[in-house]
Design a protein around this motif. Structure first.
Motif, PDB file in Angstrom:
ATOM      1  N   ALA A  90       0.836  -1.206   0.000  1.00 47.32           N
ATOM      2  CA  ALA A  90       0.000   0.000   0.000  1.00 47.32           C
ATOM      3  C   ALA A  90       0.871   1.257   0.000  1.00 47.32           C
ATOM      4  N   LEU A  91       1.950   1.229   0.759  1.00 47.49           N
ATOM      5  CA  LEU A  91       2.868   2.376   0.771  1.00 47.49           C
ATOM      6  C   LEU A  91       3.509   2.568  -0.600  1.00 47.49           C
ATOM      7  N   TRP A  92       3.875   1.467  -1.248  1.00 44.51           N
ATOM      8  CA  TRP A  92       4.511   1.549  -2.566  1.00 44.51           C
ATOM      9  C   TRP A  92       3.542   2.114  -3.602  1.00 44.51           C
ATOM     10  N   LYS A  93       2.295   1.701  -3.529  1.00 47.15           N
ATOM     11  CA  LYS A  93       1.293   2.196  -4.478  1.00 47.15           C
ATOM     12  C   LYS A  93       1.031   3.688  -4.298  1.00 47.15           C
ATOM     13  N   ARG A  94       1.215   4.186  -3.088  1.00 42.34           N
ATOM     14  CA  ARG A  94       1.023   5.615  -2.827  1.00 42.34           C
ATOM     15  C   ARG A  94       2.283   6.425  -3.093  1.00 42.34           C
ATOM     16  N   GLY A  95       3.323   5.746  -3.527  1.00 45.22           N
ATOM     17  CA  GLY A  95       4.564   6.439  -3.817  1.00 45.22           C
ATOM     18  C   GLY A  95       5.395   6.756  -2.595  1.00 45.22           C
ATOM     19  N   GLU A  96       5.086   6.144  -1.474  1.00 44.92           N
ATOM     20  CA  GLU A  96       5.810   6.398  -0.241  1.00 44.92           C
ATOM     21  C   GLU A  96       6.924   5.387   0.000  1.00 44.92           C
ATOM     22  N   LEU A  97       7.070   4.447  -0.914  1.00 42.86           N
ATOM     23  CA  LEU A  97       8.121   3.429  -0.813  1.00 42.86           C
ATOM     24  C   LEU A  97       8.760   3.276  -2.183  1.00 42.86           C
ATOM     25  N   GLU A  98      10.079   3.323  -2.215  1.00 42.70           N
ATOM     26  CA  GLU A  98      10.774   3.339  -3.505  1.00 42.70           C
ATOM     27  C   GLU A  98      10.719   1.991  -4.210  1.00 42.70           C
ATOM     28  N   ASP A  99      11.048   0.919  -3.502  1.00 41.13           N
ATOM     29  CA  ASP A  99      11.104  -0.414  -4.109  1.00 41.13           C
ATOM     30  C   ASP A  99       9.826  -1.195  -3.816  1.00 41.13           C
ATOM     31  N   LYS A 100       9.341  -1.885  -4.847  1.00 39.48           N
ATOM     32  CA  LYS A 100       8.137  -2.695  -4.673  1.00 39.48           C
ATOM     33  C   LYS A 100       8.449  -3.897  -3.790  1.00 39.48           C
ATOM     34  N   PRO A 101       7.650  -4.127  -2.747  1.00 36.88           N
ATOM     35  CA  PRO A 101       7.909  -5.277  -1.868  1.00 36.88           C
ATOM     36  C   PRO A 101       7.613  -6.598  -2.570  1.00 36.88           C
ATOM     37  N   LYS A 102       8.208  -7.654  -2.063  1.00 37.29           N
ATOM     38  CA  LYS A 102       8.016  -8.983  -2.627  1.00 37.29           C
ATOM     39  C   LYS A 102       7.222  -9.845  -1.654  1.00 37.29           C
ATOM     40  N   LEU A 103       6.478 -10.777  -2.224  1.00 37.74           N
ATOM     41  CA  LEU A 103       5.721 -11.702  -1.396  1.00 37.74           C
ATOM     42  C   LEU A 103       6.659 -12.474  -0.469  1.00 37.74           C
ATOM     43  N   PRO A 104       6.183 -12.791   0.727  1.00 45.51           N
ATOM     44  CA  PRO A 104       7.008 -13.613   1.628  1.00 45.51           C
ATOM     45  C   PRO A 104       7.444 -14.900   0.942  1.00 45.51           C
ATOM     46  N   LYS A 105       8.709 -15.246   1.139  1.00 48.89           N
ATOM     47  CA  LYS A 105       9.286 -16.414   0.478  1.00 48.89           C
ATOM     48  C   LYS A 105       9.392 -17.584   1.435  1.00 48.89           C
ATOM     49  N   TYR A 106       9.770 -18.724   0.876  1.00 47.80           N
ATOM     50  CA  TYR A 106       9.977 -19.918   1.679  1.00 47.80           C
ATOM     51  C   TYR A 106      11.324 -19.839   2.387  1.00 47.80           C
ATOM     52  N   ARG A 107      11.409 -20.533   3.485  1.00 46.63           N
ATOM     53  CA  ARG A 107      12.667 -20.619   4.209  1.00 46.63           C
ATOM     54  C   ARG A 107      13.480 -21.792   3.694  1.00 46.63           C
ATOM     55  N   ASP A 108      14.785 -21.682   3.829  1.00 46.41           N
ATOM     56  CA  ASP A 108      15.654 -22.793   3.458  1.00 46.41           C
ATOM     57  C   ASP A 108      15.422 -23.964   4.405  1.00 46.41           C
ATOM     58  N   ALA A 109      15.743 -25.151   3.928  1.00 42.09           N
ATOM     59  CA  ALA A 109      15.605 -26.334   4.776  1.00 42.09           C
ATOM     60  C   ALA A 109      16.501 -26.202   5.998  1.00 42.09           C
ATOM     61  N   GLY A 110      15.994 -26.628   7.121  1.00 38.35           N
ATOM     62  CA  GLY A 110      16.786 -26.521   8.338  1.00 38.35           C
ATOM     63  C   GLY A 110      15.896 -26.302   9.549  1.00 38.35           C
ATOM     64  N   LEU A 111      16.377 -25.484  10.459  1.00 34.45           N
ATOM     65  CA  LEU A 111      15.693 -25.241  11.719  1.00 34.45           C
ATOM     66  C   LEU A 111      15.121 -23.830  11.744  1.00 34.45           C
ATOM     67  N   SER A 112      14.029 -23.673  12.480  1.00 34.02           N
ATOM     68  CA  SER A 112      13.394 -22.364  12.617  1.00 34.02           C
ATOM     69  C   SER A 112      12.867 -22.221  14.038  1.00 34.02           C
ATOM     70  N   VAL A 113      12.624 -20.996  14.435  1.00 36.12           N
ATOM     71  CA  VAL A 113      12.167 -20.723  15.797  1.00 36.12           C
ATOM     72  C   VAL A 113      10.824 -21.402  16.076  1.00 36.12           C
ATOM     73  N   ALA A 114      10.682 -21.917  17.282  1.00 40.27           N
ATOM     74  CA  ALA A 114       9.415 -22.484  17.747  1.00 40.27           C
ATOM     75  C   ALA A 114       8.989 -21.694  18.979  1.00 40.27           C
ATOM     76  N   SER A 115       7.764 -21.181  18.969  1.00 41.25           N
ATOM     77  CA  SER A 115       7.298 -20.300  20.043  1.00 41.25           C
ATOM     78  C   SER A 115       6.158 -20.959  20.815  1.00 41.25           C
ATOM     79  N   TYR A 116       6.205 -20.794  22.133  1.00 39.93           N
ATOM     80  CA  TYR A 116       5.168 -21.335  23.009  1.00 39.93           C
ATOM     81  C   TYR A 116       4.573 -20.195  23.833  1.00 39.93           C
ATOM     82  N   PRO A 117       3.272 -19.961  23.748  1.00 37.59           N
ATOM     83  CA  PRO A 117       2.649 -18.932  24.587  1.00 37.59           C
ATOM     84  C   PRO A 117       2.634 -19.374  26.043  1.00 37.59           C
TER      85      PRO A 117
END
Length: 220
Positions: A90-117
């Motif tokens: 939305a910021l990019w479309k309004r001209g408030e952001l120079e570079d167009k954002p990219k969709l979230p990508k996949y993570r590389d194979a491996g380990l990632s954070v695990a969160s417990y409430p």
């Protein structure tokens, strides 16, 4: 106000294997949830909701391999990533952001954070019991594992526990509530100012001096 305290873990081999398992499943679940959210966006140009993402991922084997609340936290991380993308777009479309954002990508194979409430945790004999879920209990006969409780924190103040893999080590990050700090009342009519009157040393050996005087700030 919240704080975050990381603690480097030194787990025994059995606990280390559990941490690797949990963080591996979290990473795989994140990628599965990302795939689903991306497909929804490509086909409908809409963003998947948090509750729908949870509902769709419940049948995923990686979701079922984790404790349900920890798995939901992983899915919510995907939802937050797409929410940030939507806001940046939305910021990019309004001209408030120079570079167009990219969709979230996949993570590389491996380990990632695990969160417990906090709701998923229990304090037993000075140790925090972290649940693993019914599937793990059925598969391996292990219902939970324990981590040491930091001596400088109170269990009732903890809001979330994150298992963070980093540099071939594991950290426990404790997110906790901090007490609100009372505002400091300053008496601006009694401010102290320092006037540095410095003279260089002359050829005949005379030295300079420092003068300090009480100065009232301009405009006060």
């Amino acid at each position: 106000m919240f704080g975050c305290q990381p603690v480097l873990l030194s787990p025994v081999p059995d606990i280390k294997a559990i941490l690797e398992y949990v963080c591996t499943e979290s990473n795989k679940l994140f990628n599965c949830a990302t795939y689903y959210a991306r497909q929804i966006y490509f086909k409908t140009r809409k963003y998947v909701g948090k509750s729908r993402l949870d509902e769709e991922m419940k049948s995923n084997p990686h979701f079922q391999a984790m404790h349900s609340q920890a798995a939901q936290q992983t899915c919510h991380g995907v939802w937050e990533a797409f929410k940030s993308y939507r806001e940046l777009l939305a910021l990019w479309k309004r001209g408030e952001l120079e570079d167009k954002p990219k969709l979230p990508k996949y993570r590389d194979a491996g380990l990632s954070v695990a969160s417990y409430p906090k709701q998923a945790l229990k304090l037993v004999d000075g140790l925090i019991r972290v649940p693993l879920g019914s599937k793990v209990k059925a598969w391996f006969g292990i219902a939970s594992f324990t981590l040491p409780m930091p001596s400088n924190l109170r269990f009732e103040d903890i809001r979330e526990l994150r298992i963070l893999p980093r540099n071939r080590c594991f950290y426990a990050e404790f997110v906790y509530r901090q007490p609100e700090l009372a505002p400091i009342q300053l008496d601006l009519s009694r401010a102290l100012g320092i006037d540095h009157d410095i003279s260089p040393t002359s050829q005949n050996g005379e030295t300079g001096r420092f003068e300090m005087r009480l100065t009232k700030l301009p405009g006060l």
